[in-house]
Design a protein around this motif. Sequence first.
Motif, PDB file in Angstrom:
ATOM      1  N   GLU A  72       0.831  -1.201   0.000  1.00  0.00           N
ATOM      2  CA  GLU A  72       0.000   0.000   0.000  1.00  0.00           C
ATOM      3  C   GLU A  72       0.869   1.255   0.000  1.00  0.00           C
ATOM      4  OE1 GLU A  72      -3.904  -1.609   2.516  1.00  0.00           O
ATOM      5  OE2 GLU A  72      -2.348  -0.420   3.514  1.00  0.00           O
ATOM      6  N   TYR A  73       0.342   2.313  -0.588  1.00  0.00           N
ATOM      7  CA  TYR A  73       0.989   3.621  -0.524  1.00  0.00           C
ATOM      8  C   TYR A  73      -0.069   4.686  -0.742  1.00  0.00           C
ATOM      9  CZ  TYR A  73       0.695   4.065  -5.632  1.00  0.00           C
ATOM     10  OH  TYR A  73       0.235   4.174  -6.924  1.00  0.00           O
ATOM     11  N   TRP A  74       0.237   5.897  -0.321  1.00  0.00           N
ATOM     12  CA  TRP A  74      -0.673   7.012  -0.535  1.00  0.00           C
ATOM     13  C   TRP A  74      -0.307   7.695  -1.847  1.00  0.00           C
ATOM     14  CZ3 TRP A  74      -5.187   8.037   1.534  1.00  0.00           C
ATOM     15  CH2 TRP A  74      -5.511   7.475   2.776  1.00  0.00           C
ATOM     16  N   ALA A  75      -1.191   7.562  -2.820  1.00  0.00           N
ATOM     17  CA  ALA A  75      -0.965   8.145  -4.142  1.00  0.00           C
ATOM     18  C   ALA A  75      -1.544   9.555  -4.199  1.00  0.00           C
ATOM     19  CB  ALA A  75      -1.612   7.273  -5.216  1.00  0.00           C
ATOM     20  N   LEU A  76      -0.896  10.409  -4.963  1.00  0.00           N
ATOM     21  CA  LEU A  76      -1.367  11.776  -5.194  1.00  0.00           C
ATOM     22  C   LEU A  76      -1.994  11.811  -6.578  1.00  0.00           C
ATOM     23  CD1 LEU A  76       1.829  13.640  -3.923  1.00  0.00           C
ATOM     24  CD2 LEU A  76      -0.136  12.849  -2.592  1.00  0.00           C
ATOM     25  N   VAL A  77      -3.288  12.096  -6.621  1.00  0.00           N
ATOM     26  CA  VAL A  77      -4.052  11.929  -7.853  1.00  0.00           C
ATOM     27  C   VAL A  77      -4.774  13.224  -8.209  1.00  0.00           C
ATOM     28  CG1 VAL A  77      -5.920  10.604  -8.940  1.00  0.00           C
ATOM     29  CG2 VAL A  77      -4.368   9.477  -7.342  1.00  0.00           C
ATOM     30  N   ASP A  78      -4.818  13.527  -9.491  1.00  0.00           N
ATOM     31  CA  ASP A  78      -5.628  14.641  -9.979  1.00  0.00           C
ATOM     32  C   ASP A  78      -7.096  14.288  -9.762  1.00  0.00           C
ATOM     33  OD1 ASP A  78      -7.278  16.206 -11.828  1.00  0.00           O
ATOM     34  OD2 ASP A  78      -5.395  16.925 -12.669  1.00  0.00           O
ATOM     35  N   GLY A  79      -7.788  15.108  -8.977  1.00  0.00           N
ATOM     36  CA  GLY A  79      -9.169  14.797  -8.633  1.00  0.00           C
ATOM     37  C   GLY A  79     -10.128  14.860  -9.795  1.00  0.00           C
ATOM     38  N   SER A  80      -9.727  15.491 -10.890  1.00  0.00           N
ATOM     39  CA  SER A  80     -10.603  15.597 -12.059  1.00  0.00           C
ATOM     40  C   SER A  80     -10.352  14.489 -13.067  1.00  0.00           C
ATOM     41  CB  SER A  80     -10.406  16.961 -12.736  1.00  0.00           C
ATOM     42  OG  SER A  80     -10.722  18.017 -11.847  1.00  0.00           O
ATOM     43  N   SER A  81      -9.075  14.258 -13.391  1.00  0.00           N
ATOM     44  CA  SER A  81      -8.745  13.283 -14.436  1.00  0.00           C
ATOM     45  C   SER A  81      -8.445  11.893 -13.890  1.00  0.00           C
ATOM     46  CB  SER A  81      -7.536  13.774 -15.239  1.00  0.00           C
ATOM     47  OG  SER A  81      -6.369  13.779 -14.425  1.00  0.00           O
ATOM     48  N   GLY A  82      -8.071  11.818 -12.604  1.00  0.00           N
ATOM     49  CA  GLY A  82      -7.698  10.532 -12.031  1.00  0.00           C
ATOM     50  C   GLY A  82      -6.263  10.137 -12.295  1.00  0.00           C
ATOM     51  N   SER A  83      -5.507  10.976 -13.000  1.00  0.00           N
ATOM     52  CA  SER A  83      -4.106  10.663 -13.293  1.00  0.00           C
ATOM     53  C   SER A  83      -3.227  11.031 -12.099  1.00  0.00           C
ATOM     54  CB  SER A  83      -3.641  11.423 -14.536  1.00  0.00           C
ATOM     55  OG  SER A  83      -3.785  12.819 -14.350  1.00  0.00           O
ATOM     56  N   PHE A  84      -2.064  10.385 -12.027  1.00  0.00           N
ATOM     57  CA  PHE A  84      -1.143  10.643 -10.929  1.00  0.00           C
ATOM     58  C   PHE A  84      -0.475  12.002 -11.110  1.00  0.00           C
ATOM     59  CE2 PHE A  84      -1.235   5.959 -11.137  1.00  0.00           C
ATOM     60  CZ  PHE A  84      -1.607   5.685  -9.829  1.00  0.00           C
ATOM     61  N   LEU A  85      -0.218  12.685  -9.996  1.00  0.00           N
ATOM     62  CA  LEU A  85       0.514  13.944 -10.074  1.00  0.00           C
ATOM     63  C   LEU A  85       1.961  13.660 -10.463  1.00  0.00           C
ATOM     64  CD1 LEU A  85      -0.776  15.948  -6.959  1.00  0.00           C
ATOM     65  CD2 LEU A  85      -1.728  15.795  -9.265  1.00  0.00           C
ATOM     66  N   PRO A  86       2.593  14.568 -11.196  1.00  0.00           N
ATOM     67  CA  PRO A  86       3.933  14.288 -11.722  1.00  0.00           C
ATOM     68  C   PRO A  86       5.040  14.300 -10.676  1.00  0.00           C
ATOM     69  CG  PRO A  86       3.258  16.516 -12.298  1.00  0.00           C
ATOM     70  CD  PRO A  86       2.057  15.850 -11.692  1.00  0.00           C
ATOM     71  N   THR A  87       4.833  14.977  -9.547  1.00  0.00           N
ATOM     72  CA  THR A  87       5.860  15.034  -8.509  1.00  0.00           C
ATOM     73  C   THR A  87       5.216  14.821  -7.144  1.00  0.00           C
ATOM     74  OG1 THR A  87       5.661  17.451  -8.337  1.00  0.00           O
ATOM     75  CG2 THR A  87       7.329  16.595  -9.850  1.00  0.00           C
ATOM     76  N   GLY A  88       6.030  14.809  -6.091  1.00  0.00           N
ATOM     77  CA  GLY A  88       5.549  14.490  -4.757  1.00  0.00           C
ATOM     78  C   GLY A  88       5.056  15.696  -3.978  1.00  0.00           C
ATOM     79  N   VAL A  89       4.703  15.453  -2.713  1.00  0.00           N
ATOM     80  CA  VAL A  89       4.106  16.508  -1.891  1.00  0.00           C
ATOM     81  C   VAL A  89       5.073  17.655  -1.633  1.00  0.00           C
ATOM     82  CG1 VAL A  89       2.396  15.066  -0.723  1.00  0.00           C
ATOM     83  CG2 VAL A  89       4.693  15.233   0.218  1.00  0.00           C
TER      84      VAL A  89
END
Length: 449
Positions: free
Chosen positions: A414-431
Amino acid sequence: MNVLYLFVCLLVNSASCQTVCDGGPPSAVIEAKINEGIDRLMALRNQDWGWVNTPQAVLGLQLGRPGSIFGLNMTLSKIETEIGSQSNRNVGKLALYAMALKAICEDPSNFRGINVMQLVQQAMSAEFRSQNGTLNSKPRSHWYQLALGFQAQCVLGDSIVPIHLSKLIQYQNMNGSFGHSSSVDVTSMALLALSCVRDRNEVADTPILASKVNLAIQKAIVFLGRSVISDRNNVWFGNKYSTPGALLALKEANRDGGPNIQYCSHVVESMLRQPLAEEFSAAVAQMLPALNGNSVLSLMGNVTCPTPDPIPDQYQPADVTSLVHSCNDFQLGNFFQEFFKVRINVRLSVITPDTNQVPYNVIEVPNVEKDNTLLQVLQQAQCNTDIEFETLNTAWGAMLVSVNGVRANPNKREYWALVDGSSGSFLPTGVSTYRPSDDEHIALKLATW
């Protein structure tokens, strides 16, 4: 920039490619960037003379410019301490330690009484062994870690288990990638490992395995070629962080007559344009070897280590400033303080398997200072008691490990993914580095890999 032309250049050994792949930036410009990278890594050194990921930083420095690690004796003591810690016994970290030791002319098979290569071998075997002793089809951790293990075994002349190698090839995706179907990072690590092992006796003496290895290499080359993107006049393999590894992997995969890929002018110029003053150690450590054209495969055979640079006057490593901000930092200032500031609104959602339905509960975070990172947005939301979270400091910056009391369990992948809330794609960089735009919706999703 004609991206298709660059793609063809990477795949075809043709004289027409030389205008793209040769004639890159002057060596003095590259040397200046290497100097900048070395300075940045030394500024990120901790008070114990190590780094967040010590072997990765050592490899980056030594492959970027041999002899650049001043204070090496203190760093060696730090490495000895780290290897003795059980938390550093995963296969990827052990592989990095082994290769880093070779890079600084230490014996990985007998480093201060520790046989690091034996630890790598044991960790590699454990990756495929279940608790009842049967053979697993997939590694316990991740293909990225396993690829590092193969690299260390190959570079340092250790034996390679053919069945383990076969499993890596077996799980290559249809599009030629490894790991996630769009992962440039994992594919680059796997390609580098395969490019090394293809000449080993365990592979060369087994025609079927050799054929599989060569086919996997060609498929990975095609995938990386298709991952080339043009972004704001920059040319990347996937993104700027995955590009250095891809360049070196392609160089080694094409070493028998392919074009001089690592100096394709547009890619290298893109790397040279990136400021390093705010980059984390992992990004810098990966860029230095690529700029110098040295992958870990250059450690095969005998390695010559120049005398390390002397410790500069007044130099003293210091822990990097904490990324944690006070809640007072997020309060609105007076009229004069706010006059030149731009404020935006950011929306957050938390998605777990128990809440995996639409619409998600949306947390509004108002009055965010423009250009604040996502980490700062989360801290501001936490100050507003809208969310609780924890992070772990890594060589890539902060990594989200817990949200609202739900902790990602690595044993369950498991991991906490950062996702675009509109498209569902992963964000390109981290927090630590992603900077949300006005009214952007970002989802924190508990995912598995």
